[in-house]
Enzyme design. Structure first.
Site, PDB file in Angstrom:
ATOM      1  N   THR A 189      67.680  35.350  70.886  1.00 59.09           N
ATOM      2  CA  THR A 189      67.407  34.208  72.132  1.00 59.09           C
ATOM      3  C   THR A 189      66.268  33.022  72.093  1.00 59.09           C
ATOM      4  OG1 THR A 189      66.755  34.250  74.822  1.00 59.09           O
ATOM      5  CG2 THR A 189      65.474  36.007  73.829  1.00 59.09           C
ATOM      6  N   TYR A 196      61.659  41.490  77.682  1.00 55.30           N
ATOM      7  CA  TYR A 196      62.662  40.681  76.275  1.00 55.30           C
ATOM      8  C   TYR A 196      62.687  40.337  75.294  1.00 55.30           C
ATOM      9  CZ  TYR A 196      67.069  38.614  75.542  1.00 55.30           C
ATOM     10  OH  TYR A 196      68.350  37.895  76.198  1.00 55.30           O
TER      11      TYR A 196
HETATM   12  N1  UFG Z   1      67.384  29.884  89.254  1.00 49.08           N
HETATM   13  C1  UFG Z   1      67.172  29.199  90.429  1.00 49.08           C
HETATM   14  N2  UFG Z   1      67.552  29.761  91.489  1.00 49.08           N
HETATM   15  C2  UFG Z   1      68.518  31.792  91.137  1.00 49.08           C
HETATM   16  C3  UFG Z   1      68.728  31.689  89.719  1.00 49.08           C
HETATM   17  C4  UFG Z   1      67.830  30.716  89.194  1.00 49.08           C
HETATM   18  O1  UFG Z   1      66.799  28.324  91.121  1.00 49.08           O
HETATM   19  O2  UFG Z   1      69.212  32.048  91.837  1.00 49.08           O
HETATM   20  C5  UFG Z   1      66.733  28.584  88.609  1.00 49.08           C
HETATM   21  C6  UFG Z   1      65.967  29.373  87.688  1.00 49.08           C
HETATM   22  O3  UFG Z   1      64.582  29.039  88.245  1.00 49.08           O
HETATM   23  C7  UFG Z   1      66.022  28.641  86.285  1.00 49.08           C
HETATM   24  C8  UFG Z   1      67.417  28.486  86.065  1.00 49.08           C
HETATM   25  O4  UFG Z   1      68.081  28.114  87.324  1.00 49.08           O
HETATM   26  O5  UFG Z   1      65.163  27.270  86.541  1.00 49.08           O
HETATM   27  C9  UFG Z   1      68.113  28.891  85.370  1.00 49.08           C
HETATM   28  O6  UFG Z   1      67.783  30.334  85.824  1.00 49.08           O
HETATM   29  P1  UFG Z   1      68.396  31.359  85.115  1.00 49.08           P
HETATM   30  O7  UFG Z   1      68.389  32.974  85.668  1.00 49.08           O
HETATM   31  O8  UFG Z   1      70.528  31.263  85.058  1.00 49.08           O
HETATM   32  O9  UFG Z   1      68.723  31.779  83.279  1.00 49.08           O
HETATM   33  P2  UFG Z   1      67.057  31.198  83.022  1.00 49.08           P
HETATM   34  O10 UFG Z   1      67.136  30.624  82.482  1.00 49.08           O
HETATM   35  O11 UFG Z   1      66.262  32.025  83.600  1.00 49.08           O
HETATM   36  O12 UFG Z   1      67.665  32.539  81.663  1.00 49.08           O
HETATM   37  C10 UFG Z   1      68.055  31.684  80.750  1.00 49.08           C
HETATM   38  C11 UFG Z   1      68.905  33.503  79.616  1.00 49.08           C
HETATM   39  C12 UFG Z   1      67.786  34.604  79.689  1.00 49.08           C
HETATM   40  C13 UFG Z   1      66.474  34.004  78.613  1.00 49.08           C
HETATM   41  C14 UFG Z   1      66.088  32.892  79.559  1.00 49.08           C
HETATM   42  C15 UFG Z   1      65.373  32.710  78.705  1.00 49.08           C
HETATM   43  O13 UFG Z   1      69.874  34.124  80.751  1.00 49.08           O
HETATM   44  O14 UFG Z   1      68.057  35.259  78.423  1.00 49.08           O
HETATM   45  O15 UFG Z   1      67.274  32.158  79.799  1.00 49.08           O
HETATM   46  O16 UFG Z   1      63.918  31.827  79.851  1.00 49.08           O
HETATM   47  F1  UFG Z   1      65.631  34.708  78.243  1.00 49.08           F
END
Ligand code: UFG
Length: 330
Positions: free
Chosen positions: A118, A142
């Site tokens: 990741t 993680y």
């Molecule tokens: N976000 C929102 N509202 C929500 C959910 C997410 O604004 O309800 C935003 C988050 O703050 C982020 C973006 O949308 O800026 C994407 O969020 P996700 O939760 O969809 O994905 P992440 O970037 O947090 O997570 C991904 C992978 C993980 C990995 C991570 C690394 O799913 O497995 O990137 O930072 F670890």
């Protein structure tokens, strides 16, 4: 291409899409999954061996029965937030589980592995786009567990000839264009399914986590990569190892970022209705921007994203969500 491969976590989101791609490429894909987060109905392209990567006797029995030539290792817990509140569970499952699997591979003479890593192994970017030689300093348990497995792989190759490709995913998104598979997380924490759910009225109003980031529109930027492109990269990585390729790690992303607001706008376009949303504070641990440099995957694996444009990502995810809604209707 042909032969038998073991797909740990093959009942999960990326694993099941990859099992489909492996079958299309002529492999016999044996899924090994404990179904703690995956779904038996997602295993459609080969047999399911239900059990745990922490169970060495079970791994021995599966490897003796199927004699796989390689392993594609998806089985892992993958919620950043949960890893902060329950880190020991992540270390046991992701690290001890992977070690148990690698020892079984060593002892059964299985010499190739494609590992789901990741971009969370990088931590906070010090330069963008993120290339593979960027320092790896994860900021969540993680990410730390995934980095620990990468380190194990680096040590096992010279000692035992176990060659590996660690694929560092950016934001996996979208669904099988044929509609046979999609994203089903319980609980769902990811932006795109939550935004679609909000538009369809099957999920609460979306919370936008932070509008004061140092980005053009104030919201976080991520590199969304279609799950079908991820699946194709795994098949390419397997072919690379079968052709004698040396152990390596490759980013899987598009090289272009999209903000949370851009995603919300595209969901509204595809759904033909607004996404009810509220702006809220930042979520702890979210870097402002994560964008891949995907050059190495292109050079070594001959892989380029084909369906990761935002319209394809959102429209396939939307089609899957509407299908699920019909299936769940009373
Ligand atoms: N976000 C929102 N509202 C929500 C959910 C997410 O604004 O309800 C935003 C988050 O703050 C982020 C973006 O949308 O800026 C994407 O969020 P996700 O939760 O969809 O994905 P992440 O970037 O947090 O997570 C991904 C992978 C993980 C990995 C991570 C690394 O799913 O497995 O990137 O930072 F670890």
């Amino acid at each position: 291409m042909s032969g038998t491969v073991l797909v740990t976590g093959g009942a999960g989101y990326v694993g099941s899409h990859t099992a489909k791609a492996l079958a299309a490429a002529g492999y016999r894909a044996i899924t090994l999954d404990n179904l703690s987060r995956g779904f038996a109905h997602a295993v459609q392209w080969g047999p399911l061996e239900r059990g745990d990567i922490l169970d060495r006797d079970f791994l021995d029995a599966v490897m003796t029965r199927w004699r796989p030539q390689a392993v594609l290792h998806f089985a892992a817990l993958a919620y950043v937030g949960e890893s902060v509140s329950d880190p020991a569970r992540y270390w046991r499952n992701n690290v001890v589980g992977s070690l148990t699997l690698l020892e079984a591979m060593r002892d059964h003479g299985v010499g190739r592995i494609v590992f789901s890593s990741t971009c969370a192994t990088y931590g906070l970017p010090v330069r963008l786009p993120l290339a593979e030689d960027h320092p790896q300093a994860p900021i969540s348990p993680y990410g730390a567990t995934k980095l620990a497995v990468e380190r194990m792989l680096a040590d096992l190759d010279p000692a035992h000839g176990l060659r590996s490709v660690a694929l560092r995913y950016f934001n996996a998104a979208g669904a099988d264009p044929a509609g046979e598979l999609g994203e089903n997380h319980e609980p769902e924490t990811h932006l795109i399914p939550l935004a679609i759910g909000a538009a369809l009225g099957t999920a609460p109003r979306l919370k936008i986590f932070g509008t004061d980031y140092p980005t053009a529109d104030g919201t976080c930027i991520r590199d969304y990569i279609h799950v079908t492109d991820l699946a194709a990269a795994h098949v390419a990585a397997l072919g690379y190892l079968e052709a004698g390729g040396a152990s390596t790690a490759c980013n899987l992303g598009t090289g272009a970022g999209l903000s949370v607001r851009q995603i919300v706008t595209e969901v509204a376009n595809v759904a033909g209705r607004p996404v009810p949303a509220d702006e809220g504070p930042r979520r702890a641990g979210d870097p402002p921007e994560l964008v891949a440099d995907p050059a190495r995957a292109r050079q070594l694996l001959g892989w380029t994203p084909r369906c990761s444009d935002v319209a394809s990502v959102i429209s396939t995810a939307y089609a899957w969500s509407t299908r699920q809604r019909l299936r769940n209707a009373p």
